[in-house]
Design an enzyme around this catalytic site. Sequence first.
Site, PDB file in Angstrom:
ATOM      1  N   HIS A   1       0.932  -1.356   0.014  1.00 30.66           N
ATOM      2  CA  HIS A   1       0.090  -0.125   0.019  1.00 30.66           C
ATOM      3  C   HIS A   1       0.743   1.326  -0.085  1.00 30.66           C
ATOM      4  CE1 HIS A   1      -3.490   2.546   1.151  1.00 30.66           C
ATOM      5  NE2 HIS A   1      -2.593   3.184   1.899  1.00 30.66           N
ATOM      6  N   GLU A   2       1.584   1.650   0.922  1.00 31.25           N
ATOM      7  CA  GLU A   2       2.738   2.561   0.803  1.00 31.25           C
ATOM      8  C   GLU A   2       3.316   2.688  -0.307  1.00 31.25           C
ATOM      9  OE1 GLU A   2       2.162   4.928   3.056  1.00 31.25           O
ATOM     10  OE2 GLU A   2       0.561   3.675   4.194  1.00 31.25           O
TER      11      GLU A   2
ATOM     12  N   HIS B   1       1.896   4.837  -2.889  1.00 28.99           N
ATOM     13  CA  HIS B   1       2.115   6.138  -2.774  1.00 28.99           C
ATOM     14  C   HIS B   1       3.404   6.638  -3.298  1.00 28.99           C
ATOM     15  CE1 HIS B   1      -1.456   7.082  -0.267  1.00 28.99           C
ATOM     16  NE2 HIS B   1      -1.131   6.367   0.807  1.00 28.99           N
TER      17      HIS B   1
ATOM     18  N   HIS C   1       3.362   6.786  -6.966  1.00 29.82           N
ATOM     19  CA  HIS C   1       2.530   8.007  -7.255  1.00 29.82           C
ATOM     20  C   HIS C   1       3.652   9.045  -7.468  1.00 29.82           C
ATOM     21  CE1 HIS C   1      -1.451  10.296  -6.765  1.00 29.82           C
ATOM     22  NE2 HIS C   1      -0.860  10.648  -7.957  1.00 29.82           N
TER      23      HIS C   1
END
Length: 678
Positions: A470-471, A474, A477
Amino acid sequence: MANPLLQQSTLPFQLPDFAAIDVPEIEAALDEGMARQREEIRAITDSTEPANFENTVLALEASGDVLRRTANVFFALISSDATEGLRELEADVVPRLSAHEDAITLDPVLFARIAEVYAGRDALSDEDRNLTERYYTEFTLAGAELEPKDQDRLRELNSEIAAAQAEFRAKLQADTNDSAVLFETAEELDGLSDAELSACARAASDRGLDGYLVTLVLPTTQPYLATLTNRESRRRLFEASMARGSRGNEHDTTATVQRILRLRAERAKLLGYPNHAAYAVADASAGTVEAIEERIYPMAAPAARNADRERELLQQLADRERAEAGAEPFEIAAWDWAYYSDKVRAERYAVDASALRPYFEYDRVLRDGVFFAANAVYGMTFEERTDLCGYSPDVRVFEVKDKDGSSLGLFLHDVYTRDAKRGGAWMNNFVDQSGFEQTLPVVCNNLNVPKPADGEPTLLTLDEVRTLFHEFGHAIHGLLSDCRYAHVSGTSVPRDFVEFPSQVNEMWIEWPEVIANYAVHHQTGEPLDPAVVERLRESAQWGEGYETSAYLGAALLDQELHKTTEPIEDLAAFQAEALRRIGLDNPAVPPRYGTAYFNHAFGGGYDARYYSYIWSEVLDADTVAWFVDNGGLRPENGDRFRDELLSRGRSRDPMESYRQFRGRDPEVEPLLERRGLV
């Protein structure tokens, strides 16, 4: 020696020279950075030339480089490696930073010049027009159009709120550290692996204690609750988690939370909004509180029904076990849920979550899972740079390259928990991507995994594997950003959009080619049985009633707290009543965060916006369906997602980027199916 923060770092990618940075350098650079930006703003407002994009908006974008560079370092360290000196500096400098920001956004001459450029924005290029619109909107929301006397009060409120949020963060971190639970014997922690016991022994030793210390992570439900066989140990751990911030000691956050809520409500009214929730979402994808009430609140009832059905199964299993042991039955409590939920999963799907940990060795998951998937989809490669240092010996540094061999930036990884680090997991930038400033991103992921003794492997739970992926979503992104202006690059998108790419990245955890590559027993080298992987997929919806209820309990509590405009005298009573009204008042299913330790809401950043995760998950589930329909782990899919969405930041409206990627607006059905809410 010269302060290293006053000029660009000479290290690769402008990585901060952490070895040369301490509290005095940070404090001096913050003061100097504010002074320099005031001069840069004065040069804009003193200009006698008509306002245009270059002499106003672009000049504003270029201002404050010293302050931005220093603030990135300062706030990252406050979260990840906070010394007592940094905490003292935070309490002093945060209100001054807030006042400095107000001096810019409430400058009438500067706003008048921005408004002049905004009026003629149609003649600008797409990216220049977008940047102009962003600044105009942000200044308006910040109170640029208020009367002078109201702006004076707004400045006071912003300063007080910033100070109170810093106070909340400091109190919560201190109380979380103090709330760690000390066990005298290993028998009390029966169910933990040797590596987990080693981590607990190390945590106790690090504090000069005998025995085994279980430190707390930020959410209510602590990871060890799933495996501890001793019910009394589970109860102690759970109650310590729930009591944080409300124990009546020097770190009690109650009065701080009440003050933050009162100040935020007054500020919203001053800015023309009925409450803080309405103000907080005005510039988000949702746009209005009513949109959240229409889309998110109705999920509570089916989630609660699912949780009730799950509880019945847990109770049946517990009753059967107690009867077989000739012991008195008990009613399933919150501290029993994770333990018996894992047993139900093992019984119904033959999946023992604790038995998976030997297959999830941290470095292998990172390199052969997270990095492997990023390479397959986006062509990214990762080279560890042992010649570069982070802010802690635990931090690893990787250079990231694109499919053509060109550099994309640096990725820092800080996985272990420590007393100087706040709970939870997050991503932050040290350097923002900007075509205008010709900078590549330097991003960092933080987790809170207990550090084992020297020589012991770091074995992850399935939830920690999910957090890792999940992290890193980021981080992707940020790393794949390709925007002209830093102000709108990377993850500088609305709060209820920013979680979308990170949630999409979770899809690769159980993707056949990916899990086969990383899920390997750390001792035997044996791959995880494909049949177990299949059962993991089959069991995916088990526990969604609990997980959705716990999440919505926090998200909608956040909304209720910030929709009220009257002082709240009793926070615990307000929380209980709000959960009752919403229909999520099951005592065995507490909210993911309670009011007193709700850092997302009161530490700043997600106030009245914790709903963002499930709002973004609508986009995520719809996107995962697209990837599945189009063959999944294919470079062509990654190119489309990257070109139309990941690289765009907020250089155009993020929902427009989504429509360009998907070819239509998002549909909610994939999310409802995923969470068992159909």
